[in-house]
Each structure stands twice: as structure tokens, then as C-alpha cells.
Design a protein around this motif. Structure first.
Motif, short mmCIF file in Angstrom:
data_model
loop_
_atom_site.label_atom_id
_atom_site.label_comp_id
_atom_site.label_asym_id
_atom_site.label_seq_id
_atom_site.Cartn_x
_atom_site.Cartn_y
_atom_site.Cartn_z
N THR A 2 -4.59 -21.42 16.50
CA THR A 2 -3.25 -21.10 16.97
C THR A 2 -3.30 -19.83 17.80
N ALA A 30 0.31 -25.94 3.15
CA ALA A 30 1.10 -25.79 4.37
C ALA A 30 0.84 -24.40 4.93
N LYS A 32 2.08 -21.71 8.44
CA LYS A 32 2.87 -21.51 9.65
C LYS A 32 2.50 -20.15 10.21
N ALA A 34 3.48 -17.30 13.29
CA ALA A 34 4.47 -16.89 14.28
C ALA A 34 4.06 -15.53 14.82
N ARG A 66 5.73 -26.76 2.19
CA ARG A 66 6.23 -26.78 3.57
C ARG A 66 7.51 -25.95 3.68
N VAL A 69 6.66 -22.07 3.61
CA VAL A 69 6.18 -21.43 4.84
C VAL A 69 7.27 -21.40 5.91
N ASP A 70 8.08 -22.43 5.96
CA ASP A 70 9.18 -22.43 6.94
C ASP A 70 10.19 -21.33 6.63
N THR A 73 8.62 -17.72 7.10
CA THR A 73 8.51 -17.35 8.51
C THR A 73 9.87 -16.97 9.08
#
Length: 161
Positions: A2, A30, A32, A34, A66, A69-70, A73
Motif C-alpha cells: 500500500t 482485516a 486498513k 490510511a 473488518r 479496522v474501518d 481508521t
């Protein structure tokens, strides 16, 4: 891989463990990533990683990780954006973040889990696990049992240079 701002690169991988492979169960990991920038343009990386609890009673922990982490973030990004002159106020802001972030993340995760549970019918595969969970924890409220079904552990890294 990423890509991140200014020469940052985050590499992540997830492998299905042998117990999950034998049962044909999905991984419950999971992540994420950013990036944000301070008002002076300094990059900040936010990396959130979650692992579902994986027990038979945590049968929706793939969703739980999931959601973790959503939510994490979003909360971290929102909180960082709310700090004017982030680098200049890092000391005091960091103390507040360390105290407030876990509470904010858990509260939003719990709301997300309850909303998902109420809006998602248990599948025929999930029903025996839900019954097992209720039998093992009969004194718990339905809301607490829902949290067990989505159980996940979360780690967050906030980095800047």
C-alpha cells in the motif's frame, strides 16, 4: 503493498491458518491503511490490524475484525483532523488521544456490531453457533452475546517522521 505519502510503504499479508483451512472457514484478519498530513504537510501513517477471535462462539468475527479496522481508521482520522497544528500540540494532544481513542473506537464498534446483527439474519450455518453461544453464556444480555459473536482484537499504529 500500500503506497503512502512521502516514501512510506506498508506491506501486509494474511494467511488462512490450518484450523480454518480444515473447516473451510475464512480468515478473520482485516487491515486498513490510511494517511493524513499535518497542516505543515508532514505525513502521518495510520495502520490498523485486527484479528477475529476465531472460536466457535465468535462465528462472526470476520465481520468484527473488518468493522474494527474501518471504525478505528475513521475515528483516528477524525480525531487527528480535529487537532489544530497537530505537531505543535502533539504532547497534550497525544495524552488526550491515548485516553479518548479506545473509548471512541469501542463505542462506535459496538454500535456497528449491534446494527449489523439486527439487520442481518442468522444463516442456517450460524444458527447452531448462536445457540451454543447463548447456552454457554445464559446470564449475559443478548447485546453482550452479540459482541462475543463478533469478537476481534485490534492494534493501531500512528506514525510520523
Amino acid at each position: 503493498m500500500t503506497p503512502m505519502a512521502e516514501n512510506w510503504c506498508v506491506v501486509v499479508a494474511s494467511v488462512c491458518g490450518p484450523a480454518h483451512a480444515r473447516r473451510g472457514a475464512p480468515t478473520q484478519d482485516a487491515f486498513k491503511v490510511a494517511s493524513e498530513s499535518t497542516q505543515s504537510g508532514r505525513p502521518i501513517a495510520i495502520v490498523c490490524v485486527s484479528d477475529g477471535h476465531g472460536s466457535s462462539t465468535a462465528f462472526r468475527s470476520a465481520f468484527g475484525s473488518r468493522f474494527a479496522v474501518d471504525v478505528a481508521t475513521e475515528v483516528v482520522t477524525d480525531e487527528l483532523r480535529a487537532i489544530p497544528h497537530f505537531q505543535e500540540q502533539l504532547g497534550e494532544a497525544w495524552i488526550n488521544l491515548r485516553e479518548d481513542l479506545p473509548k471512541l473506537i469501542v463505542l462506535r464498534w459496538v454500535n456497528t456490531v449491534h446494527t449489523h446483527f439486527l439487520n442481518t439474519t442468522l444463516t442456517e450455518t450460524e444458527k447452531p453457533y448462536w445457540n451454543m453461544l447463548r447456552d454457554r453464556h445464559p446470564s449475559e444480555t443478548s447485546e453482550a452475546q452479540q459482541l462475543r459473536a463478533y469478537g476481534a482484537t485490534l492494534s493501531i499504529v500512528i506514525a510520523s517522521h
